[in-house]
Motif scaffolding. Structure first.
Motif, short mmCIF file in Angstrom:
data_model
loop_
_atom_site.label_atom_id
_atom_site.label_comp_id
_atom_site.label_asym_id
_atom_site.label_seq_id
_atom_site.Cartn_x
_atom_site.Cartn_y
_atom_site.Cartn_z
N PRO A 98 0.79 -1.23 0.00
CA PRO A 98 0.00 0.00 0.00
C PRO A 98 0.83 1.28 0.00
CG PRO A 98 0.16 -0.80 2.24
CD PRO A 98 0.95 -1.78 1.38
N GLN A 99 2.15 1.16 0.10
CA GLN A 99 2.98 2.36 0.21
C GLN A 99 2.80 3.29 -0.99
OE1 GLN A 99 4.02 -0.75 0.47
NE2 GLN A 99 4.80 -1.01 2.57
N GLY A 100 2.58 2.70 -2.15
CA GLY A 100 2.46 3.51 -3.36
C GLY A 100 1.20 4.35 -3.42
N LEU A 101 0.21 4.05 -2.57
CA LEU A 101 -1.02 4.83 -2.58
C LEU A 101 -0.77 6.25 -2.07
CD1 LEU A 101 -4.04 5.34 -2.83
CD2 LEU A 101 -4.35 4.17 -0.63
N ASP A 102 -0.13 6.37 -0.94
CA ASP A 102 0.11 7.69 -0.37
C ASP A 102 0.97 8.54 -1.30
OD1 ASP A 102 -1.37 6.99 1.83
OD2 ASP A 102 0.35 6.40 3.03
N ALA A 103 1.98 7.93 -1.91
CA ALA A 103 2.85 8.67 -2.83
C ALA A 103 2.07 9.14 -4.05
CB ALA A 103 4.03 7.80 -3.25
N ALA A 104 1.23 8.27 -4.61
CA ALA A 104 0.45 8.64 -5.80
C ALA A 104 -0.57 9.72 -5.46
CB ALA A 104 -0.25 7.41 -6.37
N LEU A 105 -1.18 9.62 -4.29
CA LEU A 105 -2.16 10.62 -3.89
C LEU A 105 -1.51 11.98 -3.70
CD1 LEU A 105 -5.07 11.19 -3.14
CD2 LEU A 105 -4.58 10.41 -0.81
N ALA A 106 -0.31 12.00 -3.13
CA ALA A 106 0.40 13.27 -2.97
C ALA A 106 0.71 13.90 -4.32
CB ALA A 106 1.68 13.05 -2.17
N ARG A 107 1.05 13.09 -5.30
CA ARG A 107 1.34 13.62 -6.64
C ARG A 107 0.07 14.13 -7.31
NH1 ARG A 107 5.77 9.23 -9.00
NH2 ARG A 107 7.39 9.70 -7.46
N ALA A 108 -1.04 13.45 -7.07
CA ALA A 108 -2.30 13.93 -7.62
C ALA A 108 -2.68 15.28 -7.03
CB ALA A 108 -3.41 12.91 -7.36
N VAL A 109 -2.48 15.44 -5.73
CA VAL A 109 -2.78 16.71 -5.08
C VAL A 109 -1.90 17.81 -5.66
CG1 VAL A 109 -2.61 17.96 -2.89
CG2 VAL A 109 -3.67 15.70 -2.95
N ARG A 110 -0.64 17.50 -5.90
CA ARG A 110 0.26 18.48 -6.50
C ARG A 110 -0.26 18.92 -7.87
NH1 ARG A 110 3.82 22.61 -6.46
NH2 ARG A 110 5.34 22.46 -8.15
N THR A 111 -0.71 17.98 -8.68
CA THR A 111 -1.21 18.32 -10.01
C THR A 111 -2.48 19.15 -9.92
OG1 THR A 111 -0.24 16.30 -10.93
CG2 THR A 111 -1.99 17.36 -12.20
N MET A 112 -3.41 18.74 -9.07
CA MET A 112 -4.66 19.49 -8.96
C MET A 112 -4.45 20.87 -8.36
SD MET A 112 -7.54 16.63 -7.96
CE MET A 112 -6.59 15.81 -6.65
N SER A 113 -3.51 21.00 -7.43
CA SER A 113 -3.26 22.30 -6.81
C SER A 113 -2.72 23.31 -7.81
CB SER A 113 -2.28 22.16 -5.64
OG SER A 113 -0.99 21.81 -6.09
N MET A 114 -2.14 22.81 -8.91
CA MET A 114 -1.65 23.70 -9.96
C MET A 114 -2.66 23.89 -11.08
SD MET A 114 2.39 22.68 -10.20
CE MET A 114 2.69 23.82 -11.56
N GLY A 115 -3.86 23.35 -10.94
CA GLY A 115 -4.94 23.60 -11.88
C GLY A 115 -5.23 22.50 -12.86
N GLY A 116 -4.55 21.36 -12.77
CA GLY A 116 -4.78 20.27 -13.72
C GLY A 116 -5.91 19.36 -13.30
N GLY A 117 -6.70 18.90 -14.26
CA GLY A 117 -7.67 17.85 -14.01
C GLY A 117 -7.02 16.50 -14.26
#
Length: 599
Positions: A98-117
């Motif tokens: 499950p370690q990869g879930l937290d890392a992937a979620l953090a990257r998704a938040v980074r993308t969305m915080s910059m305006g990407g869908g």
């Protein structure tokens, strides 16, 4: 109560205008100058003038470009991206579960915080019944939804948008299909099911279907569910394919979700099919992308190229030559964005530079057909719309070959997929093929038809969006500006308004003035099928259904779309329990069904 205010001006000022920009030409100048920075010094002024000319002619960048271009100069949102579309892994494959879930979620938040869908394929998530923890795919989607909602602040002018895709053989699929009943769960996500040809044939033939996953069910090899297959997956359940199909179509009929993605068609028609596998799309479905993939979009309002609209002074016509010119400039502009934008993640930058995907799109198709006196649901309208799409495709590929001569081919380029005949891909004209043989291509993909909702309102006078016909001629729309409460604003369709200006309020609208809800669902799908061969990415399309439509009829529409070779589809049936975003206004000048609520 309906409040005064021009809807186009309101949306423009709220979403796209920077401080000091009171007119659209102010925004156009800012964006044109910013995107010309990619050019060699002596050429910047010339290309900025060409980009500005294109904007004024109706060829603009998608929303992220118009809102964020020039941010590197220190104004606007300095942390924003100009890229609309991303697909990211739901689990970091390098870390696993499950370690990869937290890392992937953090990257998704980074993308969305910059305006990407962002879109995700949640199929790698271990099923709820696997014993692997974290509650299965639906629990993981909960976390993505909560993370996106947490990004909402008074300073953010755009809500986050996500797409959640699940494969048709994932053991959590039944729960996934039930999850959005009543449209309350996962408000930041659109949903789609990735349907394989094998599953759809099982539905047609009333065969059994196995839900399976690479993660073993609880109990591992001791499980009584079965033994591991040759494909490395474990069986979880075997049930009639039609039982799953009925659950899917019932959910789509009831909740307008999930949509469907025909993943085998998507991959068969991908020119990079030998080097990448596509299993998810961006939030609106027009852009299938690999992990860390992205796409820079730019629509062209094709109604601007209708000459003598409605035939008031002679037969109406269409200026294909002028459209082609705009397409060629658009390709250069979008290619520049790839080198100028901020990237949320280095993996996205690397993927984009390797393939240089862009998406020239369109808006105002429905209005253009009206001005040409063509009924959107007719064969003649489909033939003409396909001519427009073909012009966009051919001219985009010609421009990309010209850019390759100047700047070099995209690193992953190979000529065979673009030049050899293949099913579902009409050959390019000889002159374009010759240019590709001589220079190669700068971009792997060039055409993508997005929904263009807010930019069509803000920059195109509220024209019909994407490839859709108009929902109504005059209507009240609930509009939220900033953090203020939603307000009702009257909006009008510009083609209808032009016809009224030419003919007066007393005349009855001609029969070809048909709204989206007046057109048979099968005709909507036929239009999608007519355009798809000219689009190397995909098309965002929602088919409006009559209130009395049944799940069985939705299933028949999905199967029809699959057989016609489209890549995906969403349907919408009005639900009186849900508040409508669009409400028809009186005195439209035509009797008949009301406009459907917006999906």
């Amino acid at each position: 109560m309906t409040e005064p205010g021009d809807i186009s001006d309101l949306v423009y000022a709220d979403r796209y205008a920077w401080p000091g920009e009171s007119l659209r030409i102010d925004t156009y100048r800012r964006v044109a100058i910013a995107l010309a920075a990619r050019e060699a010094g002596p050429e910047r002024e010339r290309h900025a003038a060409l980009f500005l000319e294109n904007f004024l002619a109706g060829a603009i960048g998608a929303g992220r470009i118009m809102a964020n271009a020039g941010a590197a100069d220190g104004d606007g949102d300095g942390g924003a991206t100009m890229v609309n579309c991303f697909v990211q892994p739901a689990i970091d494959p390098g870390l696993g579960w499950p370690q990869g879930l937290d890392a992937a979620l953090a990257r998704a938040v980074r993308t969305m915080s910059m305006g990407g869908g962002v879109g995700y394929d949640f199929s790698p998530v271990p099923p709820a019944d696997s014993g692997a923890g974290r509650g299965g795919a639906c629990a993981v989607i909960d976390r993505y939804d909560q993370a996106c909602q947490a990004l909402a602040t008074p300073a953010r002018r755009r809500r986050g948008a996500q797409m959640g895709v699940l494969a048709c053989d994932h053991p959590d699929l039944p729960a996934f299909l039930r999850a959005k009943a009543g449209r309350r769960r996962w408000p930041t996500l659109n949903l789609s099911v990735a349907l394989s040809d094998r599953f759809l044939r099982a539905v047609e033939n009333d065969e059994a279907w196995t839900l399976r996953h690479a993660c073993p069910p609880a109990g591992g090899q001791a499980s009584q569910r079965g033994v591991r297959g040759d494909d490395g997956t474990w069986p979880y359940a075997r049930l009639p394919a039609r039982r799953l199909w009925e659950a899917l179509t019932a959910a789509a009929c009831r909740d307008a979700e999930p949509g469907v993605l025909f993943v085998d068609t998507i991959n068969a028609l991908n020119p990079l099919r030998d080097s990448e596998r596509l299993s998810a799309t961006n939030p609106c479905g027009e852009q299938p992308l690999p992990p860390h993939g992205s796409c820079v979009l730019g629509p062209i309002n094709v109604s601007r190229f209708v000459r003598n609209p409605f035939g008031a002074n002679g037969p109406p016509g269409f200026d294909f030559s002028e459209l082609g010119r705009r397409v060629r400039i658009q390709v250069r502009l979008l290619d520049n964005v790839l080198d100028l934008t901020r990237w949320p993640l280095p993996e996205q930058a690397a993927e984009a530079q390797a393939k240089r995907r862009i998406g020239v799109g369109l808006s105002g198709l429905g209005d253009a057909l009206l001005m040409l006196r063509l009924d959107y649901g007719s064969p003649a309208a489909r033939v003409f719309a396909a001519r427009i799409a073909r012009c966009i495709r051919d001219q985009a590929y010609l421009a990309s070959a010209g850019l390759a001569a100047e700047r070099g081919v995209f690193p992953a380029y190979a000529p065979r997929p673009y030049l050899e005949p293949r099913a579902g891909w009409p050959p390019l004209p000889p002159a374009v093929q010759a240019a590709i043989r001589r220079h190669g291509l700068r971009n792997s993909h060039l055409v993508s038809f997005a929904p263009t909702g807010s930019v069509s309102i803000a920059f195109f006078d509220n024209c019909s969006t994407g490839i859709e016909p108009a929902h109504a001629w005059q209507y009240r729309r609930r509009l939220r500006i900033g953090e203020a409460p939603a307000r009702n604003v009257v909006a009008q369709n510009p083609a209808w308004r032009l016809w009224r200006r030419l003919h007066g309020d007393g005349d009855e609208l001609p029969p070809y003035f048909r709204r989206a809800a007046d057109i048979a669902p099968s005709a909507h799908i036929a239009m999608l099928a007519a355009l798809q061969p000219w689009v190397d990415a995909a098309i965002s399309k929602t088919v409006p259904l009559p209130p009395e439509c049944t799940a069985a009829e939705v299933g028949a529409l999905f199967l029809r779309a699959w057989r016609l070779g489209v890549k995906g589809l969403t349907v919408f049936r009005p639900d009186p329990r849900m508040p409508a975003v669009l409400e028809p206004a009186r005195h439209e000048g035509q009797t008949g069904p009301a406009a459907p609520a917006a999906a």
